[in-house]
Scaffold this motif. Structure first.
Motif, PDB file in Angstrom:
ATOM      1  N   PHE A  90    -120.254 -66.499 -35.407  1.00 37.47           N
ATOM      2  CA  PHE A  90    -119.548 -67.194 -36.486  1.00 37.47           C
ATOM      3  C   PHE A  90    -118.639 -66.239 -37.252  1.00 37.47           C
ATOM      4  N   ARG A  91    -117.354 -66.577 -37.319  1.00 37.11           N
ATOM      5  CA  ARG A  91    -116.414 -65.778 -38.114  1.00 37.11           C
ATOM      6  C   ARG A  91    -115.452 -66.727 -38.812  1.00 37.11           C
ATOM      7  N   ARG A  92    -115.199 -66.445 -40.090  1.00 40.42           N
ATOM      8  CA  ARG A  92    -114.301 -67.330 -40.836  1.00 40.42           C
ATOM      9  C   ARG A  92    -112.866 -66.875 -40.611  1.00 40.42           C
ATOM     10  N   GLU A  93    -112.368 -67.101 -39.403  1.00 39.31           N
ATOM     11  CA  GLU A  93    -110.998 -66.713 -39.077  1.00 39.31           C
ATOM     12  C   GLU A  93    -110.105 -67.942 -39.181  1.00 39.31           C
ATOM     13  N   ARG A  94    -108.780 -67.721 -39.153  1.00 37.15           N
ATOM     14  CA  ARG A  94    -107.860 -68.861 -39.174  1.00 37.15           C
ATOM     15  C   ARG A  94    -107.878 -69.515 -37.792  1.00 37.15           C
ATOM     16  N   GLY A 118    -108.020 -71.009 -28.906  1.00 33.97           N
ATOM     17  CA  GLY A 118    -108.717 -69.796 -28.471  1.00 33.97           C
ATOM     18  C   GLY A 118    -109.356 -69.021 -29.604  1.00 33.97           C
ATOM     19  N   ARG A 119    -109.219 -69.526 -30.848  1.00 31.89           N
ATOM     20  CA  ARG A 119    -109.883 -68.849 -31.967  1.00 31.89           C
ATOM     21  C   ARG A 119    -110.582 -69.893 -32.831  1.00 31.89           C
ATOM     22  N   TYR A 120    -111.890 -69.741 -32.943  1.00 26.85           N
ATOM     23  CA  TYR A 120    -112.696 -70.740 -33.636  1.00 26.85           C
ATOM     24  C   TYR A 120    -113.608 -70.046 -34.639  1.00 26.85           C
ATOM     25  N   GLN A 143    -116.857 -71.167 -35.092  1.00 27.09           N
ATOM     26  CA  GLN A 143    -118.061 -71.014 -34.259  1.00 27.09           C
ATOM     27  C   GLN A 143    -117.550 -70.861 -32.839  1.00 27.09           C
ATOM     28  N   PHE A 144    -117.820 -69.719 -32.245  1.00 31.82           N
ATOM     29  CA  PHE A 144    -117.395 -69.487 -30.870  1.00 31.82           C
ATOM     30  C   PHE A 144    -118.570 -68.881 -30.117  1.00 31.82           C
ATOM     31  N   TYR A 145    -118.418 -68.802 -28.809  1.00 36.33           N
ATOM     32  CA  TYR A 145    -119.563 -68.366 -27.998  1.00 36.33           C
ATOM     33  C   TYR A 145    -119.258 -67.041 -27.322  1.00 36.33           C
ATOM     34  N   GLN A 146    -120.232 -66.190 -27.295  1.00 36.43           N
ATOM     35  CA  GLN A 146    -120.050 -64.929 -26.572  1.00 36.43           C
ATOM     36  C   GLN A 146    -121.128 -64.762 -25.509  1.00 36.43           C
ATOM     37  N   ILE A 147    -120.689 -64.190 -24.393  1.00 35.61           N
ATOM     38  CA  ILE A 147    -121.610 -63.760 -23.349  1.00 35.61           C
ATOM     39  C   ILE A 147    -121.512 -62.242 -23.385  1.00 35.61           C
ATOM     40  N   VAL A 185    -108.323 -49.485 -30.533  1.00 37.53           N
ATOM     41  CA  VAL A 185    -109.463 -48.860 -31.224  1.00 37.53           C
ATOM     42  C   VAL A 185    -110.579 -49.867 -31.489  1.00 37.53           C
ATOM     43  N   ARG A 186    -110.310 -51.192 -31.280  1.00 36.61           N
ATOM     44  CA  ARG A 186    -111.305 -52.249 -31.487  1.00 36.61           C
ATOM     45  C   ARG A 186    -111.666 -52.378 -32.967  1.00 36.61           C
ATOM     46  N   GLY A 187    -111.943 -53.618 -33.378  1.00 37.80           N
ATOM     47  CA  GLY A 187    -112.098 -53.882 -34.808  1.00 37.80           C
ATOM     48  C   GLY A 187    -113.487 -53.678 -35.383  1.00 37.80           C
ATOM     49  N   LEU A 188    -114.306 -52.853 -34.753  1.00 37.89           N
ATOM     50  CA  LEU A 188    -115.663 -52.642 -35.257  1.00 37.89           C
ATOM     51  C   LEU A 188    -115.897 -51.141 -35.358  1.00 37.89           C
ATOM     52  N   ASP A 189    -116.565 -50.742 -36.440  1.00 39.01           N
ATOM     53  CA  ASP A 189    -116.698 -49.309 -36.717  1.00 39.01           C
ATOM     54  C   ASP A 189    -117.657 -48.567 -35.787  1.00 39.01           C
ATOM     55  N   ILE A 192    -109.835 -61.586 -23.500  1.00 33.05           N
ATOM     56  CA  ILE A 192    -110.906 -62.440 -22.986  1.00 33.05           C
ATOM     57  C   ILE A 192    -112.272 -61.801 -23.267  1.00 33.05           C
ATOM     58  N   LEU A 193    -112.272 -60.485 -23.410  1.00 30.28           N
ATOM     59  CA  LEU A 193    -113.521 -59.790 -23.721  1.00 30.28           C
ATOM     60  C   LEU A 193    -113.207 -58.397 -24.245  1.00 30.28           C
ATOM     61  N   GLY A 194    -114.184 -57.846 -24.957  1.00 30.74           N
ATOM     62  CA  GLY A 194    -113.998 -56.492 -25.475  1.00 30.74           C
ATOM     63  C   GLY A 194    -115.332 -55.783 -25.553  1.00 30.74           C
ATOM     64  N   PHE A 246    -120.526 -55.071 -24.075  1.00 30.87           N
ATOM     65  CA  PHE A 246    -119.302 -55.875 -24.147  1.00 30.87           C
ATOM     66  C   PHE A 246    -119.653 -57.268 -24.625  1.00 30.87           C
ATOM     67  N   ALA A 247    -118.642 -57.990 -25.081  1.00 31.19           N
ATOM     68  CA  ALA A 247    -118.801 -59.412 -25.393  1.00 31.19           C
ATOM     69  C   ALA A 247    -117.602 -60.159 -24.827  1.00 31.19           C
ATOM     70  N   ILE A 248    -117.925 -61.151 -23.996  1.00 30.07           N
ATOM     71  CA  ILE A 248    -116.877 -62.011 -23.444  1.00 30.07           C
ATOM     72  C   ILE A 248    -116.751 -63.211 -24.369  1.00 30.07           C
ATOM     73  N   GLY A 249    -115.532 -63.598 -24.714  1.00 27.43           N
ATOM     74  CA  GLY A 249    -115.340 -64.835 -25.470  1.00 27.43           C
ATOM     75  C   GLY A 249    -115.455 -65.993 -24.491  1.00 27.43           C
ATOM     76  N   GLU A 250    -116.598 -66.711 -24.558  1.00 27.94           N
ATOM     77  CA  GLU A 250    -116.830 -67.753 -23.550  1.00 27.94           C
ATOM     78  C   GLU A 250    -115.813 -68.890 -23.682  1.00 27.94           C
ATOM     79  N   ASP A 251    -115.419 -69.204 -24.942  1.00 21.89           N
ATOM     80  CA  ASP A 251    -114.420 -70.259 -25.140  1.00 21.89           C
ATOM     81  C   ASP A 251    -113.136 -69.908 -24.392  1.00 21.89           C
ATOM     82  N   ARG A 252    -112.742 -68.634 -24.493  1.00 22.31           N
ATOM     83  CA  ARG A 252    -111.484 -68.218 -23.846  1.00 22.31           C
ATOM     84  C   ARG A 252    -111.633 -68.150 -22.337  1.00 22.31           C
ATOM     85  N   LEU A 253    -112.809 -67.758 -21.889  1.00 21.88           N
ATOM     86  CA  LEU A 253    -113.072 -67.729 -20.443  1.00 21.88           C
ATOM     87  C   LEU A 253    -112.929 -69.140 -19.876  1.00 21.88           C
TER      88      LEU A 253
HETATM   89  P1  AMP Z   1    -115.177 -58.827 -30.594  1.00 30.28           P
HETATM   90  O1  AMP Z   1    -116.619 -59.135 -30.896  1.00 30.28           O
HETATM   91  O2  AMP Z   1    -114.269 -59.003 -31.786  1.00 30.28           O
HETATM   92  O3  AMP Z   1    -115.019 -57.560 -29.883  1.00 30.28           O
HETATM   93  O4  AMP Z   1    -114.694 -59.968 -29.596  1.00 30.28           O
HETATM   94  C1  AMP Z   1    -115.069 -60.025 -28.253  1.00 30.28           C
HETATM   95  C2  AMP Z   1    -114.454 -61.254 -27.643  1.00 30.28           C
HETATM   96  O5  AMP Z   1    -114.954 -62.421 -28.304  1.00 30.28           O
HETATM   97  C3  AMP Z   1    -112.947 -61.351 -27.820  1.00 30.28           C
HETATM   98  O6  AMP Z   1    -112.277 -60.668 -26.805  1.00 30.28           O
HETATM   99  C4  AMP Z   1    -112.706 -62.837 -27.750  1.00 30.28           C
HETATM  100  O7  AMP Z   1    -112.617 -63.265 -26.400  1.00 30.28           O
HETATM  101  C5  AMP Z   1    -113.959 -63.420 -28.355  1.00 30.28           C
HETATM  102  N1  AMP Z   1    -113.727 -63.822 -29.760  1.00 30.28           N
HETATM  103  C6  AMP Z   1    -113.753 -63.056 -30.873  1.00 30.28           C
HETATM  104  N2  AMP Z   1    -113.514 -63.789 -31.968  1.00 30.28           N
HETATM  105  C7  AMP Z   1    -113.315 -65.066 -31.551  1.00 30.28           C
HETATM  106  C8  AMP Z   1    -113.024 -66.308 -32.204  1.00 30.28           C
HETATM  107  N3  AMP Z   1    -112.906 -66.399 -33.511  1.00 30.28           N
HETATM  108  N4  AMP Z   1    -112.892 -67.413 -31.434  1.00 30.28           N
HETATM  109  C9  AMP Z   1    -113.030 -67.354 -30.082  1.00 30.28           C
HETATM  110  N5  AMP Z   1    -113.315 -66.215 -29.419  1.00 30.28           N
HETATM  111  C10 AMP Z   1    -113.451 -65.089 -30.134  1.00 30.28           C
END
Ligand code: AMP
Length: 429
Positions: free
Chosen positions: A115-119, A123-125, A127-131, A265-269, A289-291, A312-319
């Motif tokens: 869950f992230r409160r993004e705009r 492909g950006r939600y 509530q989104f799913y990660q694998i 550099v990825r958005g996490l410290d 699609i994943l990072g 790693f985390a794959i964005g399942e919605d984007r996959l």
């Molecule tokens: P992160 O945890 O920011 O490294 O993100 C890993 C992957 O999760 C990204 O490459 C996206 O595919 C997916 N992801 C991150 N944020 C979102 C979001 N708000 N909605 C959908 N997918 C997301």
């Protein structure tokens, strides 16, 4: 009318079939790489994310769903809790809490909502799913080795290939270790000093508190300035450089193509050394699609033992978005629609349906009040391949009419040959 909350959505059939297809395939790949599943809670103490992902990151400073939980008594102030914005922190917390190293559990995967409160946008939600997967363990178990990084990246390349995602691009960088980071942060601060007043307010703050985070900036006017900043690749110490070289050598040896991107550099410290993203052309603006990356100090920063790791985390919605074109082929359609004809036939149809379903035939059941025409129309609408007609005559004779719904051909099939007949005819389609 009450609608789903902004940034959340219902996943409906036939798309859900694609989600199941992806998850089944992913579990299969994880199994052959010897990963096991972990499921952590979807909310955790806020501190967990603040300390791992980092206070100054967009995720923690702007995007978390956080609330004060009620205390046990009126005077007891509750805990601050947060819906998980990512899953690595939860996995590492569990690793420490349950001493997973004692159980030899060092390769774990998860599938679940974040869950992230993004705009919200395509492909950006919110509530989104990660694998995701994590390889973590004591240094004596080889968890620091570049072989782990390469193995994980090779797994990802295999996974995307098996899913039929052809045009992916692996972007690779090393963000170094705390040693290099100190010198690099200093260089960044110096380079930012004369230009930062022309940058956005977020960057002005980042320049002081955590200059590396300037690279997360999406403001178009800031990009030319960011492009000229020093790159981390020039500040890696020898062990970090060697580690990165070795990762690249193994990737070349196994034939996984990659591009070096020293702005990544990825958005996490918590990341150290290897950082990566897989992008996919067809996804538009949200093309990652994943990072993932290494996090050699994360366990210690959460009070655990030294336990280098990479994940790693794959964005399942984007996959799934990238796979949408194949949705049709994985959609489940009934093999047979059973059409009971006339009073008392619902029970006969139910008996037949039970027998067939126990033999893995996909069955949809009609109703004895339907006329034959309505039954056949319903069956076609559902995409059933065959209709099985169950009337009084059929029950008496012990042979049932099996109708091919695309050709209209009909054959009489004895009860005990039904499963085989339907199976072999469905296979031939
Ligand atoms: P992160 O945890 O920011 O490294 O993100 C890993 C992957 O999760 C990204 O490459 C996206 O595919 C997916 N992801 C991150 N944020 C979102 C979001 N708000 N909605 C959908 N997918 C997301």
């Amino acid at each position: 009318m009450i609608r789903a909350v902004r940034g959340t959505r219902d996943l409906l059939p036939p798309e859900t079939a694609l989600w199941n297809y992806v998850e089944t395939m992913v579990r299969e790949v994880f199994r052959v790489y010897n990963f096991q599943e972990i499921r952590t809670p979807i909310f955790e103490e806020t501190q967990l994310f603040a300390r791992s992902v980092g206070e100054e990151t967009d995720i923690v400073s702007k995007e978390m769903y956080t609330w004060e939980d009620r205390g046990r008594t009126a005077s007891d102030k509750g805990q601050s809790l947060t819906l998980r914005p990512e899953n690595t922190a939860g996995v590492v917390r569990a690793y420490i809490e349950h001493k997973l190293w004692d159980r030899g559990l060092n390769k774990l995967y998860y599938i679940g909502p974040q869950f992230r409160r993004e705009r919200p946008q395509k492909g950006r939600y919110r509530q989104f799913y990660q694998i995701g997967a994590e390889v973590i363990g004591p240094p004596t178990a080889g968890s620091e080795s570049p072989a782990r990084d390469a193995e994980l990246l090779e797994l990802l390349a295999t996974l995307l290939d098996r899913l039929g995602i052809a045009d992916w691009c692996l972007q690779l960088n090393s963000v170094g270790c705390p040693n290099d980071r100190a010198a690099y942060n200093e260089a960044l601060r110096k380079a930012l000093e004369p230009v930062v007043s022309n940058m956005c307010v977020d960057c002005q703050r980042r320049a002081v508190t955590n200059p590396l985070r300037v690279f997360d900036c999406k403001v178009p006017e800031d990009q030319p300035i960011i492009d000229k900043l020093p790159r981390i690749s020039h500040y890696l110490d020898e062990p970090c450089r060697n580690h990165f070289d070795e990762v690249q050598q193994i990737l070349k040896a196994v034939g996984v193509p990659f591009t070096i991107n020293d702005r990544l550099v990825r958005g996490l410290d918590y990341y150290t050394r290897t950082a990566f993203e897989f992008t996919h052309g067809a996804l538009g603006a949200q093309n990652a699609i994943l990072g993932g990356g290494r996090y050699d100090g994360l366990s210690e920063s959460l009070g655990g033992p030294k336990a280098p790791g990479i994940g790693f985390a794959i964005g399942e919605d984007r996959l799934v978005l990238a796979l949408q074109q194949t949705a049709e082929s994985v959609q489940c359609k009934p093999d047979v629609y059973i059409a009971p004809l006339g009073a008392g036939m619902n029970a006969e149809a139910a008996k037949l349906a039970r027998e067939l379903r126990r033999q893995e035939v996909v069955v949809e059941l009609g109703d004895e009040t339907f006329r034959l025409k309505k039954s056949l129309e319903t069956a076609s609408k559902l995409g059933a391949r065959f209709a099985l007609i169950v009337g009084e005559n059929e029950v008496k004779s012990g042979a049932f009419a099996l109708k091919n719904l695309s050709t209209g051909d009909q054959v009489a099939v004895p009860r005990d040959g039904l499963t085989d007949e339907i199976r072999s005819r469905v296979q031939k389609l």
